[in-house]
Write an enzyme that holds these catalytic residues in place. Structure first.
Site, short mmCIF file in Angstrom:
data_model
loop_
_atom_site.label_atom_id
_atom_site.label_comp_id
_atom_site.label_asym_id
_atom_site.label_seq_id
_atom_site.Cartn_x
_atom_site.Cartn_y
_atom_site.Cartn_z
N GLU A 47 0.89 -1.17 0.00
CA GLU A 47 0.00 0.00 0.00
C GLU A 47 0.93 1.21 0.00
O GLU A 47 1.52 1.54 1.02
CB GLU A 47 -0.87 0.02 1.26
CG GLU A 47 -1.66 -1.24 1.51
CD GLU A 47 -3.05 -1.20 0.89
OE1 GLU A 47 -3.41 -0.19 0.27
OE2 GLU A 47 -3.76 -2.20 1.03
N CYS B 181 -2.07 9.25 2.55
CA CYS B 181 -1.75 8.63 1.27
C CYS B 181 -2.74 9.08 0.20
O CYS B 181 -2.39 9.24 -0.96
CB CYS B 181 -1.75 7.12 1.38
SG CYS B 181 -3.27 6.47 2.07
P1 NAD Z 1 8.66 4.56 4.45
O1 NAD Z 1 8.69 3.79 3.20
O2 NAD Z 1 9.75 5.52 4.72
O3 NAD Z 1 8.60 3.59 5.72
C1 NAD Z 1 7.58 2.65 5.89
C2 NAD Z 1 8.07 1.52 6.76
O4 NAD Z 1 9.10 0.81 6.08
C3 NAD Z 1 8.65 1.97 8.10
O5 NAD Z 1 8.22 1.09 9.11
C4 NAD Z 1 10.16 1.83 7.86
O6 NAD Z 1 10.90 1.63 9.03
C5 NAD Z 1 10.19 0.61 6.96
N1 NAD Z 1 11.41 0.46 6.16
C6 NAD Z 1 12.26 1.42 5.71
N2 NAD Z 1 13.27 0.86 5.00
C7 NAD Z 1 13.05 -0.49 5.00
C8 NAD Z 1 13.74 -1.61 4.45
N3 NAD Z 1 14.88 -1.47 3.75
N4 NAD Z 1 13.22 -2.83 4.62
C9 NAD Z 1 12.07 -3.00 5.31
N5 NAD Z 1 11.39 -1.98 5.88
C10 NAD Z 1 11.88 -0.74 5.73
O7 NAD Z 1 7.25 5.31 4.47
P2 NAD Z 1 6.66 6.28 5.57
O8 NAD Z 1 7.35 7.60 5.52
O9 NAD Z 1 6.57 5.61 6.88
O10 NAD Z 1 5.16 6.47 5.07
C11 NAD Z 1 4.78 7.45 4.15
C12 NAD Z 1 4.43 6.83 2.83
O11 NAD Z 1 3.44 5.84 3.04
C13 NAD Z 1 3.81 7.82 1.86
O12 NAD Z 1 4.32 7.61 0.59
C14 NAD Z 1 2.32 7.47 1.91
O13 NAD Z 1 1.61 7.85 0.76
C15 NAD Z 1 2.37 5.99 2.11
N6 NAD Z 1 1.12 5.47 2.68
C16 NAD Z 1 0.32 4.70 1.90
C17 NAD Z 1 -0.89 4.24 2.40
C18 NAD Z 1 -1.81 3.41 1.56
O14 NAD Z 1 -2.75 2.84 2.11
N7 NAD Z 1 -1.63 3.33 0.25
C19 NAD Z 1 -1.27 4.56 3.71
C20 NAD Z 1 -0.41 5.33 4.48
C21 NAD Z 1 0.80 5.79 3.96
#
Ligand code: NAD
Length: 454
Positions: free
Chosen positions: A226, A261
């Protein structure tokens, strides 16, 4: 790990992150716990989930304060999120049993045929910080209901909230070896990718999502992503109440500081109502109360992450360099906290990052359009495919365009909205797979087909 309050920049707490050794023993215990959890009748599993919902309701004020302290989300919006996410519990209470029941498709003749839905096993839920209740519930409640054990890794910007989930799930009767919350950043996430799990359910950025998909591809287990969006809103020339449309559009763009998002990320406005709409939109944005998110009066708090300020500054500078005009905002607010002024840019076009790259902050670009055809072309000009919205008096005219867009969710006269009744899914760079609805629970099971010759 330091937990920092984004409104004050103070360290709230220092937490010990989960070590590699701890992760290993947690996974071993989850594997053990899953066996008996999956054998429990669905009614018993649901009882725990319903009790969890009640505990969250009873503790809503304390939980909202933690969410606000950790993410900077204005307190009223924290309360709204926690109360709003309860509908997932209710939806599961009403439907999970029906959705997970075996289905007999052929019950006559010599060979009967049926499908049973079996859990995946121990699954990982790697989550984002912006709506930790909504996006967490969408995954772990459905996964638990289906008989899986869940390894939950909240975002490093929502660790305290993640620990609250764990506390109340355990209090509600979910065994400790069925749900575990681990604490850490991307490096812990990477260790989870390297471990042996039977499904990866991720909410976060396109960049991390793509990395996850590649990293676990060789395991051939379900991967659901997502991801982000660059969601458009088109205001047609026939809206009956331009001022109200402007108020609703502004809320879609600036709620939770634009860190949703499905926030409205770019807008197209018919030239026939453009001046009236833009004036009403800017008046609305200028009326927002900005400040201490612990006050119930505040609509715009700080950004959750300091690093996003640079992204927003770059988008403003890029747009101004390429001919946009700033109607309000445009810069950081000096002082403590990661505050950025609510920003409205007009005369935008698709050469500008603000119309192409996810902003994830309080900034919106507006472009004037002369026809539905032009609006459709611009709305479709994106690598993302999460949502698209149209405000119009004419449902058929709006649907004619929405039907042609490659998005998971289409909104007519609303935006920035999620419901447990319908799937939540992205296309292209917005991800793969669905949460919520019947499809959202099927994501956490694997079908087994039976051919029973009598
Ligand atoms: P992010 O990708 O920076 O982090 C998300 C998660 O991934 C965190 O828990 C982080 O620690 C983890 N992560 C980071 N690097 C990783 C790796 N190498 N391996 C495994 N896990 C890792 O995103 P964010 O800043 O937390 O969230 C914001 C983003 O999420 C925005 O782009 C937003 O649009 C999206 N989002 C989407 C939805 C949806 O339902 N489509 C909902 C909420 C947020």
């Amino acid at each position: 790990m330091q937990i920092i309050n984004p409104a004050t920049e103070e360290i709230i707490l220092e937490l010990q992150g989960t070590s590699k050794a701890e992760l290993g023993s947690i996974l071993a215990s989850l594997r053990e716990g899953q066996k008996s959890w999956s054998q429990k009748p669905i009614e018993e599993r649901l009882e725990c989930i319903i009790r969890f919902g009640e505990l969250i309701k009873e503790n809503v004020n304390a939980l909202a304060e933690i969410l606000t302290m950790e993410t900077g989300k204005p307190l009223q919006q924290s309360l709204n999120e926690i109360k709003g996410a309860q509908n997932r519990v209710e939806h599961l209470r009403q439907n999970a049993k029906k959705w997970l029941a075996p289905e007999t498709l052929v019950a006559s003749g010599s060979t009967h045929e049926k499908i049973a839905y079996e859990p995946l096993g121990v699954i990982a839920n790697i989550s984002a910080w912006n709506f930790p209740y909504n996006v967490g519930y969408n995954v772990f409640l459905y996964g638990l209901a289906a008989g899986n054990s869940v390894l939950y890794k909240p975002s490093e910007f929502a660790s305290l909230t993640g620990k609250q989930f764990e506390k109340y799930l355990w209090q509600a009767g979910i065994p400790e070896n069925v749900f575990q919350c681990v604490i850490g950043d991307g490096s812990l996430g990477q260790q989870i990718l390297d471990a042996d799990l039977k499904g990866y359910f991720f909410t976060g950025s396109h960049r991390t999502g793509l990395h996850i998909a590649k990293a676990v591809a060789h395991k051939l287990v379900p991967v659901q992503l997502e991801l982000g969006g660059k969601d458009p809103l088109y205001i047609m020339d026939d809206v009956s109440d331009v001022k109200q449309a402007a108020i609703n559009a502004a809320e879609g763009a600036f709620y939770n500081n634009g860190q949703s998002c499905c926030a409205v990320e770019r807008m197209y406005v018919s030239e026939k109502i453009y001046d009236e709409f833009v004036a009403a939109f800017v008046a609305e944005v200028k009326s927002y109360k900005i400040g201490d998110p612990t006050s119930l009066e505040i609509f715009v708090g700080p950004l959750t992450r300091k690093q996003q300020i640079k992204v927003l500054e770059n988008q403003v500078a890029d747009a101004l360099n390429k001919g946009a005009t700033l109607l309000c905002g445009g810069k950081v607010i000096e002082g403590k906290g990661y505050y950025f002024e609510p920003t409205v840019l007009i005369y935008c076009n698709h050469e500008m990052d603000v119309m192409k790259e996810e902003s994830f902050g309080p900034i919106i670009g507006i472009q004037k359009v002369s026809s539905d055809k032009k609006a459709l072309e611009l709305m479709a000009d994106t690598n993302y495919g999460l949502t698209a919205a149209i405000f119009s008096n004419d449902e058929q005219r709006a649907l004619h365009l929405l039907n042609q867009l490659n998005v998971g969710t289409a909104y007519w006269n609303c935006c920035d909205r999620v419901s447990p009744n319908v799937p939540w899914s992205g296309r292209n760079n917005s991800g793969v797979g669905s949460t919520l609805s019947t499809q959202g629970i099927r994501a956490f099971v694997q079908p087994k087909s039976y051919h029973l010759r009598r």
